[in-house]
Design a protein around this motif. Structure first.
Motif, PDB file in Angstrom:
ATOM      1  N   ARG A  21       0.852  -1.194   0.000  1.00 49.49           N
ATOM      2  CA  ARG A  21       0.000   0.000   0.000  1.00 49.49           C
ATOM      3  C   ARG A  21       0.890   1.247   0.000  1.00 49.49           C
ATOM      4  NH1 ARG A  21      -3.749  -1.763   4.844  1.00 49.49           N
ATOM      5  NH2 ARG A  21      -4.519   0.366   4.657  1.00 49.49           N
ATOM      6  N   ILE A  22       1.581   1.435  -1.112  1.00 54.33           N
ATOM      7  CA  ILE A  22       2.613   2.462  -1.253  1.00 54.33           C
ATOM      8  C   ILE A  22       2.047   3.870  -1.201  1.00 54.33           C
ATOM      9  CG2 ILE A  22       4.469   3.305  -2.743  1.00 54.33           C
ATOM     10  CD1 ILE A  22       4.805   0.387  -1.485  1.00 54.33           C
ATOM     11  N   ASP A  23       0.946   4.115  -1.906  1.00 53.94           N
ATOM     12  CA  ASP A  23       0.367   5.458  -1.924  1.00 53.94           C
ATOM     13  C   ASP A  23      -0.031   5.897  -0.521  1.00 53.94           C
ATOM     14  OD1 ASP A  23       0.720   5.671  -4.664  1.00 53.94           O
ATOM     15  OD2 ASP A  23      -1.310   4.950  -5.130  1.00 53.94           O
ATOM     16  N   GLU A  24      -0.623   5.005   0.247  1.00 56.54           N
ATOM     17  CA  GLU A  24      -1.025   5.333   1.617  1.00 56.54           C
ATOM     18  C   GLU A  24       0.206   5.574   2.497  1.00 56.54           C
ATOM     19  OE1 GLU A  24      -3.733   3.585   5.293  1.00 56.54           O
ATOM     20  OE2 GLU A  24      -3.795   2.568   3.356  1.00 56.54           O
ATOM     21  N   PHE A  25       1.235   4.751   2.315  1.00 55.28           N
ATOM     22  CA  PHE A  25       2.474   4.948   3.072  1.00 55.28           C
ATOM     23  C   PHE A  25       3.055   6.328   2.791  1.00 55.28           C
ATOM     24  CE2 PHE A  25       7.051   5.073   3.353  1.00 55.28           C
ATOM     25  CZ  PHE A  25       7.316   4.514   4.591  1.00 55.28           C
ATOM     26  N   ASN A  26       3.185   6.672   1.504  1.00 59.59           N
ATOM     27  CA  ASN A  26       3.762   7.967   1.121  1.00 59.59           C
ATOM     28  C   ASN A  26       2.935   9.134   1.654  1.00 59.59           C
ATOM     29  OD1 ASN A  26       5.947   6.835  -0.200  1.00 59.59           O
ATOM     30  ND2 ASN A  26       4.961   6.865  -2.195  1.00 59.59           N
ATOM     31  N   ALA A  27       1.608   9.007   1.606  1.00 63.19           N
ATOM     32  CA  ALA A  27       0.738  10.078   2.099  1.00 63.19           C
ATOM     33  C   ALA A  27       0.922  10.274   3.599  1.00 63.19           C
ATOM     34  CB  ALA A  27      -0.719   9.758   1.773  1.00 63.19           C
ATOM     35  N   ARG A  28       0.988   9.196   4.338  1.00 63.88           N
ATOM     36  CA  ARG A  28       1.152   9.301   5.797  1.00 63.88           C
ATOM     37  C   ARG A  28       2.542   9.812   6.157  1.00 63.88           C
ATOM     38  NH1 ARG A  28      -1.883   4.020   8.195  1.00 63.88           N
ATOM     39  NH2 ARG A  28      -1.137   4.888  10.162  1.00 63.88           N
ATOM     40  N   LYS A  29       3.536   9.453   5.372  1.00 65.63           N
ATOM     41  CA  LYS A  29       4.888   9.974   5.613  1.00 65.63           C
ATOM     42  C   LYS A  29       4.918  11.483   5.359  1.00 65.63           C
ATOM     43  CE  LYS A  29       9.706   9.594   4.207  1.00 65.63           C
ATOM     44  NZ  LYS A  29       9.994  10.877   3.624  1.00 65.63           N
ATOM     45  N   ARG A  30       4.280  11.911   4.272  1.00 63.07           N
ATOM     46  CA  ARG A  30       4.227  13.353   3.959  1.00 63.07           C
ATOM     47  C   ARG A  30       3.578  14.149   5.079  1.00 63.07           C
ATOM     48  NH1 ARG A  30       3.302  11.629  -1.227  1.00 63.07           N
ATOM     49  NH2 ARG A  30       1.053  11.685  -0.990  1.00 63.07           N
ATOM     50  N   LYS A  31       2.619  13.553   5.758  1.00 65.99           N
ATOM     51  CA  LYS A  31       1.939  14.225   6.871  1.00 65.99           C
ATOM     52  C   LYS A  31       2.810  14.259   8.131  1.00 65.99           C
ATOM     53  CE  LYS A  31      -2.742  13.145   5.372  1.00 65.99           C
ATOM     54  NZ  LYS A  31      -3.963  12.379   5.636  1.00 65.99           N
ATOM     55  N   GLY A  32       3.961  13.591   8.074  1.00 64.55           N
ATOM     56  CA  GLY A  32       4.880  13.606   9.207  1.00 64.55           C
ATOM     57  C   GLY A  32       4.624  12.537  10.247  1.00 64.55           C
ATOM     58  N   GLU A  33       3.875  11.517   9.889  1.00 63.28           N
ATOM     59  CA  GLU A  33       3.589  10.446  10.840  1.00 63.28           C
ATOM     60  C   GLU A  33       4.885   9.740  11.229  1.00 63.28           C
ATOM     61  OE1 GLU A  33       0.756   6.510  11.145  1.00 63.28           O
ATOM     62  OE2 GLU A  33       0.138   8.197   9.886  1.00 63.28           O
ATOM     63  N   LYS A  34       5.077   9.525  12.503  1.00 62.73           N
ATOM     64  CA  LYS A  34       6.277   8.864  13.003  1.00 62.73           C
ATOM     65  C   LYS A  34       6.207   7.373  12.703  1.00 62.73           C
ATOM     66  CE  LYS A  34       7.961  12.556  14.837  1.00 62.73           C
ATOM     67  NZ  LYS A  34       8.817  13.322  14.000  1.00 62.73           N
ATOM     68  N   MET A  35       7.391   6.792  12.462  1.00 64.63           N
ATOM     69  CA  MET A  35       7.445   5.362  12.168  1.00 64.63           C
ATOM     70  C   MET A  35       8.767   4.789  12.649  1.00 64.63           C
ATOM     71  SD  MET A  35       8.092   5.594   8.066  1.00 64.63           S
ATOM     72  CE  MET A  35       7.191   7.103   7.807  1.00 64.63           C
ATOM     73  N   ASP A  36       8.761   3.502  12.915  1.00 63.63           N
ATOM     74  CA  ASP A  36       9.988   2.799  13.284  1.00 63.63           C
ATOM     75  C   ASP A  36      10.197   1.679  12.274  1.00 63.63           C
ATOM     76  OD1 ASP A  36      12.165   1.535  14.377  1.00 63.63           O
ATOM     77  OD2 ASP A  36      11.113   0.804  16.150  1.00 63.63           O
ATOM     78  N   LEU A  37      11.141   1.907  11.359  1.00 68.62           N
ATOM     79  CA  LEU A  37      11.437   0.902  10.339  1.00 68.62           C
ATOM     80  C   LEU A  37      12.818   0.292  10.534  1.00 68.62           C
ATOM     81  CD1 LEU A  37       9.945   2.694   7.200  1.00 68.62           C
ATOM     82  CD2 LEU A  37       8.904   0.921   8.610  1.00 68.62           C
ATOM     83  N   THR A  38      13.431   0.525  11.686  1.00 71.03           N
ATOM     84  CA  THR A  38      14.742  -0.067  11.941  1.00 71.03           C
ATOM     85  C   THR A  38      14.594  -1.578  12.076  1.00 71.03           C
ATOM     86  OG1 THR A  38      14.504   0.245  14.331  1.00 71.03           O
ATOM     87  CG2 THR A  38      15.601   2.002  13.103  1.00 71.03           C
ATOM     88  N   ASP A  39      15.628  -2.293  11.644  1.00 69.27           N
ATOM     89  CA  ASP A  39      15.678  -3.759  11.754  1.00 69.27           C
ATOM     90  C   ASP A  39      14.479  -4.442  11.103  1.00 69.27           C
ATOM     91  OD1 ASP A  39      18.099  -3.692  13.333  1.00 69.27           O
ATOM     92  OD2 ASP A  39      16.851  -2.966  14.965  1.00 69.27           O
TER      93      ASP A  39
END
Length: 134
Positions: A21-39
């Motif tokens: 769900r790339i479009d949704e991921f990109n939209a939420r990232k643009r809004k500044g939503e915090k995420m933890d993608l380490t490891d």
């Protein structure tokens, strides 16, 4: 040092990537939503359209991931493994040596950043001017 288990990431944005769900991921990232993608296990995914700029992907696995054309120049890849990833046209952080990337692509080694690049010896202007013309 112990590593987090791969595939144990419960971050909702990680799940979006795993589900494609790339479009949704990109939209939420643009809004500044915090995420933890380490490891994270990002193996086998098609990340060509994902905005990876500025993310912390340290320690992550990219086994046979499609990263073609991705801009990783501002992405933290310390300790990540790129074994078999497709990287044609990918921009990498300038702190990663080409040899380091090649080793990770072919052998799955973890990426190590160079703390400083070897610089050519500095020459003093006075020494340059002392040279006799040819």
């Amino acid at each position: 040092m112990s590593l987090k288990p791969i595939n144990d990431n419960r971050d909702p944005l990680y799940r979006l990537l795993r589900e494609g769900r790339i479009d949704e991921f990109n939209a939420r990232k643009r809004k500044g939503e915090k995420m933890d993608l380490t490891d994270s296990d990002l193996g086998g995914l098609d990340l060509r359209e994902v905005d990876l700029k500025g993310l912390d992907l340290s320690g992550s696995y990219f086994l046979q991931t499609d990263l073609r054309g991705a801009d990783l120049s501002q992405t933290n890849l310390e300790g990540a493994s790129l074994n078999g990833a497709k990287v044609s046209g990918t921009y990498f952080p300038k702190e990663l040596a080409a040899e380091e990337i090649a080793l990770s692509l072919t052998h799955g080694t973890r990426l190590r950043y160079q703390s400083h690049r070897a610089q050519p010896p500095k020459r003093r202007l006075a020494d340059i001017l002392k040279r006799k013309p040819r």
